[in-house]
Design an enzyme around this catalytic site. Structure first.
Site, PDB file in Angstrom:
ATOM      1  CG  ASP A  32      -2.206   0.806   0.975  1.00 18.86           C
ATOM      2  OD1 ASP A  32      -3.284   0.195   0.845  1.00 18.86           O
ATOM      3  OD2 ASP A  32      -2.110   2.054   0.885  1.00 18.86           O
ATOM      4  CD  GLU A 158     -17.022  -2.313   3.432  1.00 18.20           C
ATOM      5  OE1 GLU A 158     -17.526  -1.604   4.310  1.00 18.20           O
ATOM      6  OE2 GLU A 158     -16.488  -1.842   2.399  1.00 18.20           O
ATOM      7  CB  ALA A 261     -38.819  -0.629   2.857  1.00 10.74           C
ATOM      8  CB  CYS A 269     -19.549  -1.200  -3.334  1.00  8.98           C
ATOM      9  SG  CYS A 269     -17.896  -1.783  -2.909  1.00  8.98           S
ATOM     10  CE  LYS A 332     -22.122  -4.286   4.677  1.00 12.49           C
ATOM     11  NZ  LYS A 332     -22.256  -5.358   3.728  1.00 12.49           N
TER      12      LYS A 332
HETATM   13  P1  NAD Z   1     -10.183   1.237   0.209  1.00 15.85           P
HETATM   14  O1  NAD Z   1     -10.228   2.686  -0.050  1.00 15.85           O
HETATM   15  O2  NAD Z   1     -10.560   0.691   1.550  1.00 15.85           O
HETATM   16  O3  NAD Z   1      -8.719   0.683  -0.110  1.00 15.85           O
HETATM   17  C1  NAD Z   1      -7.957   1.073  -1.201  1.00 15.85           C
HETATM   18  C2  NAD Z   1      -6.491   1.039  -0.802  1.00 15.85           C
HETATM   19  O4  NAD Z   1      -5.666   1.216  -1.960  1.00 15.85           O
HETATM   20  C3  NAD Z   1      -6.100   2.147   0.177  1.00 15.85           C
HETATM   21  O5  NAD Z   1      -5.501   1.575   1.334  1.00 15.85           O
HETATM   22  C4  NAD Z   1      -5.102   2.988  -0.617  1.00 15.85           C
HETATM   23  O6  NAD Z   1      -4.097   3.575   0.182  1.00 15.85           O
HETATM   24  C5  NAD Z   1      -4.528   1.941  -1.546  1.00 15.85           C
HETATM   25  N1  NAD Z   1      -3.813   2.460  -2.726  1.00 15.85           N
HETATM   26  C6  NAD Z   1      -4.114   3.538  -3.493  1.00 15.85           C
HETATM   27  N2  NAD Z   1      -3.207   3.678  -4.480  1.00 15.85           N
HETATM   28  C7  NAD Z   1      -2.309   2.663  -4.342  1.00 15.85           C
HETATM   29  C8  NAD Z   1      -1.171   2.242  -5.066  1.00 15.85           C
HETATM   30  N3  NAD Z   1      -0.773   2.912  -6.141  1.00 15.85           N
HETATM   31  N4  NAD Z   1      -0.480   1.171  -4.633  1.00 15.85           N
HETATM   32  C9  NAD Z   1      -0.889   0.478  -3.539  1.00 15.85           C
HETATM   33  N5  NAD Z   1      -1.987   0.814  -2.818  1.00 15.85           N
HETATM   34  C10 NAD Z   1      -2.694   1.889  -3.221  1.00 15.85           C
HETATM   35  O7  NAD Z   1     -11.105   0.569  -0.915  1.00 15.85           O
HETATM   36  P2  NAD Z   1     -11.862  -0.850  -0.886  1.00 15.85           P
HETATM   37  O8  NAD Z   1     -13.191  -0.715  -0.263  1.00 15.85           O
HETATM   38  O9  NAD Z   1     -10.926  -1.890  -0.383  1.00 15.85           O
HETATM   39  O10 NAD Z   1     -12.124  -1.058  -2.443  1.00 15.85           O
HETATM   40  C11 NAD Z   1     -11.085  -1.373  -3.344  1.00 15.85           C
HETATM   41  C12 NAD Z   1     -11.702  -1.832  -4.652  1.00 15.85           C
HETATM   42  O11 NAD Z   1     -12.434  -3.028  -4.427  1.00 15.85           O
HETATM   43  C13 NAD Z   1     -12.690  -0.839  -5.269  1.00 15.85           C
HETATM   44  O12 NAD Z   1     -12.613  -0.944  -6.670  1.00 15.85           O
HETATM   45  C14 NAD Z   1     -14.032  -1.378  -4.809  1.00 15.85           C
HETATM   46  O13 NAD Z   1     -15.083  -0.990  -5.653  1.00 15.85           O
HETATM   47  C15 NAD Z   1     -13.780  -2.866  -4.874  1.00 15.85           C
HETATM   48  N6  NAD Z   1     -14.630  -3.673  -4.004  1.00 15.85           N
HETATM   49  C16 NAD Z   1     -14.782  -3.327  -2.690  1.00 15.85           C
HETATM   50  C17 NAD Z   1     -15.581  -4.100  -1.876  1.00 15.85           C
HETATM   51  C18 NAD Z   1     -15.834  -3.703  -0.442  1.00 15.85           C
HETATM   52  O14 NAD Z   1     -16.717  -4.301   0.171  1.00 15.85           O
HETATM   53  N7  NAD Z   1     -15.127  -2.750   0.124  1.00 15.85           N
HETATM   54  C19 NAD Z   1     -16.214  -5.258  -2.389  1.00 15.85           C
HETATM   55  C20 NAD Z   1     -15.987  -5.607  -3.714  1.00 15.85           C
HETATM   56  C21 NAD Z   1     -15.206  -4.809  -4.525  1.00 15.85           C
END
Ligand code: NAD
Length: 444
Positions: A32, A158, A261, A269, A332
Site C-alpha cells: 500500500d 463488508e 425498505a 460500492c 450498514k
Molecule cells: P479502500 O479505499 O478501503 O482501499 C484502497 C487502498 O488502496 C487504500 O488503502 C489505498 O491507500 C490503496 N492504494 C491507493 N493507491 C495505491 C497504489 N498505487 N499502490 C498500492 N496501494 C494503493 O477501498 P476498498 O473498499 O478496499 O475497495 C477497493 C476496490 O475493491 C474498489 O474498486 C471497490 O469498488 C472494490 N470492491 C470493494 C468491496 C468492499 O466491500 N469494500 C467489495 C468488492 C469490490
C-alpha cells in the site's frame, strides 16, 4: 500448492484478501502507498472494523505467511501472482470511476516484471479497463508477453468479508480469449480449495468479467430502490411494506433478500458503481440502456430526505434546537465504513438544519468524526438518547435493535422514534408509549 502472491491496495478488500489467501496456504505480501496503514497491518492490527479479520491477520503475520510493505519492488521480486485491490472511487467532477490508482499500480509494477507473472485485477472497474491494462502490461513489462493480466472481480460483503473470501459463492475470471496464456491455470491453483468444493467458476472474456461485477451491484441497488419506491406508496396508503415484502418474497423468482425498505443503500460500492456504470454506458453510446439506474439512485437519495423531513414534522415543524439522537453512522451494521452512508448523511443534514444532533455508532465513530467533525458524538446509546426530542435508528446494529423501549423512554424528553431501518420490534415500542414511525409502514 503454495503460491507467492502480492496484493496491491490493503483497504477493506485488499487486507481481507491478503489475509484470506494466507489462510488458504499461500505466502502473501500486501502493498500500500499508505505507510501508516502498512505499519499497523505489519503489527497485526486491522485499521478498520471487519469481524474475524483481526484474528486471521494476526495468525498469519505471526506464522510469517503474511507481511506488508510500501515497496512495490519488494512485491515484484517476491511474488509471481499480483492482485490489484486499490480503490476506484467516483471522480470528483462527474459520475465516472477514478482509475488513477489502478493505473498507478500497473505503471509501477509492470516495468518491474522481469520474470513470468500473472496480474489479477480485483478492483471494480469500467468495462474496457482490463483490455487496456493488459496491453499496457505487455508494453511495459521487460518480460513482455510473459506478463499476463486477467480480471477476477470481488464480491465480498463488508461484515462478512472473511467468510466471503474463504468460501466465495462463485469465482469469476476474465481472460482475453485470443491471448489466454497461463492465467486460468494459475488462478485455479490460487483458488484450489474453493474449486475442490465445487464453487462455481465462471471463466469468460475480460469485458464480461468486468460487467458481471457492476451488473450484480446494479441489480442489488435496483432491488433495494424498488422496495423503497413501493414503501413510498405504502406510506401514502397506510399499507405495510414489511408484510408486502414477505408476501412477494415467497415467490422464488423474486426472493426476500434485499427487499428491506428503509434509509436505502450507501457505502463504498453500490452508489459509485451504479454511477460509474451509467457513465461508461454513456461513453459507449448506450446510455439509454441504463437510464433506469438514474431513477434507482434518485429513489435511494430521496430516502434520506424523507427521513429528514419526517424528523422535522415529528418535532413539531422546525428542526432548530431540536435534540435528536441518531443511532448509527456506518452505512450498514458490522462495518465502520461511512463512505456515502445514509445514516451519517441524515445526521449531517439535521445538523445543518439547526438540530442538536447526537450520534452514536458502535464502531464507526472515528470515521464519522473525520467526515463530520462538527457533529456531536456520544460514547454510548444511552448518552445519545438522553433528553432527546426524537430518536432515529439509522443503522440496524444489533444493540439498537435490542434497545429496551421502556428504559429508553425514561431517558428521553419526548418518546418519538423513527425506525429508519424497520428493524425495531414496533409493537413493543408502541406499547411502551412511543410514537413510532417506520419506513413504508406503521405509524402510531
Ligand atoms: P479502500 O479505499 O478501503 O482501499 C484502497 C487502498 O488502496 C487504500 O488503502 C489505498 O491507500 C490503496 N492504494 C491507493 N493507491 C495505491 C497504489 N498505487 N499502490 C498500492 N496501494 C494503493 O477501498 P476498498 O473498499 O478496499 O475497495 C477497493 C476496490 O475493491 C474498489 O474498486 C471497490 O469498488 C472494490 N470492491 C470493494 C468491496 C468492499 O466491500 N469494500 C467489495 C468488492 C469490490
Amino acid at each position: 500448492m503454495t503460491e507467492r502472491l502480492s496484493v496491491f491496495g490493503t483497504g477493506y478488500l485488499g487486507a481481507t484478501h491478503a489475509a484470506g489467501m494466507a489462510e488458504l496456504g499461500h505466502e502473501v505480501i500486501g502493498v500500500d502507498v499508505d505507510a501508516a496503514k502498512i505499519e499497523r497491518l505489519s503489527r497485526g492490527e486491522v485499521p478498520f472494523f471487519e469481524p474475524g479479520l483481526p484474528e486471521l491477520l494476526r495468525k498469519h503475520v505471526e506464522s510469517g505467511r503474511l507481511r506488508f510493505t510500501t515497496d512495490a519492488a519488494e512485491a515484484a521480486e517476491f511474488a509471481d501472482i499480483h492482485f490489484i485491490g486499490v480503490g476506484t472511487p467516483q471522480v470528483k467532477n462527474g459520475y465516472g470511476a477514478d482509475m488513477t490508482y489502478v493505473d498507478a499500480v500497473i505503471d509501477t509494477l509492470a516495468p518491474m516484471l522481469t520474470r513470468p507473472a500473472v496480474i489479477l485485477g480485483k478492483s471494480t472497474v469500467p468495462v474496457g479497463t482490463a483490455a487496456r491494462l493488459a496491453q499496457k502490461v505487455r508494453e511495459l513489462a521487460p518480460v513482455g508477453d510473459e506478463a499476463q493480466l486477467g480480471w477476477n472481480p470481488e464480491f465480498l460483503r463488508e461484515g462478512f468479508a472473511v467468510e466471503d473470501t474463504l468460501r466465495p459463492d462463485r469465482l469469476v475470471l476474465g481472460v482475453d480469449p485470443k491471448n489466454p496464456g497461463r492465467i486460468e491455470e494459475v488462478t485455479r491453483r490460487v483458488y484450489a480449495q474453493a474449486l475442490e468444493r465445487e464453487t462455481p467458476f465462471v471463466v469468460t472474456d475480460l469485458a464480461t468479467a468486468e460487467l458481471v461485477k457492476v451488473s450484480a451491484n446494479a441489480f442489488l441497488a435496483t432491488k433495494i430502490s424498488f422496495i423503497n419506491a413501493v414503501a413510498e406508496v405504502c406510506d401514502a396508503t397506510g399499507a405495510d411494506v414489511l408484510d408486502l415484502a414477505d408476501a412477494i418474497g415467497h415467490d422464488e423468482r423474486i426472493g426476500r433478500k434485499f427487499l428491506g425498505a428503509g434509509l436505502g443503500f450507501g457505502g463504498g460500492c453500490l452508489p459509485k458503481d451504479i454511477r460509474a456504470f451509467m457513465a461508461r454506458a454513456g461513453e459507449l453510446g448506450v446510455d439509454q440502456a441504463l437510464t433506469f439506474l438514474r431513477e434507482v439512485d434518485t429513489v435511494n437519495l430521496r430516502r434520506r430526505q424523507h427521513v429528514v423531513d419526517l424528523a422535522e414534522r415529528q418535532v413539531g415543524g422546525s428542526l432548530r434546537g431540536a435534540r435528536i439522537a441518531v443511532l448509527g453512522a456506518a452505512f450498514k451494521p458490522n462495518s465502520d465504513d461511512v463512505r456515502d452512508s445514509p445514516a451519517l448523511d441524515v445526521a449531517g443534514q439535521l445538523h445543518l438544519r439547526g438540530a442538536e444532533v447526537r450520534v452514536h455508532d458502535p464502531e464507526a465513530m472515528d470515521n464519522a468524526r473525520a467526515v463530520w467533525p462538527t457533529l456531536h458524538f456520544a460514547d454510548t446509546p444511552a448518552q445519545a438518547v438522553q433528553d432527546a426530542d426524537l430518536v432515529i435508528v439509522a443503522t440496524e446494529w444489533r444493540e439498537f435493535r435490542d434497545l429496551d423501549p421502556v428504559a429508553t423512554g425514561a431517558a428521553v424528553t419526548h418518546k418519538r422514534v423513527i425506525d429508519g431501518r424497520n428493524c425495531l420490534p414496533a409493537q413493543a415500542w408502541i406499547d411502551a408509549g412511543w410514537s413510532y414511525r417506520g419506513m413504508g409502514r406503521l405509524s402510531s
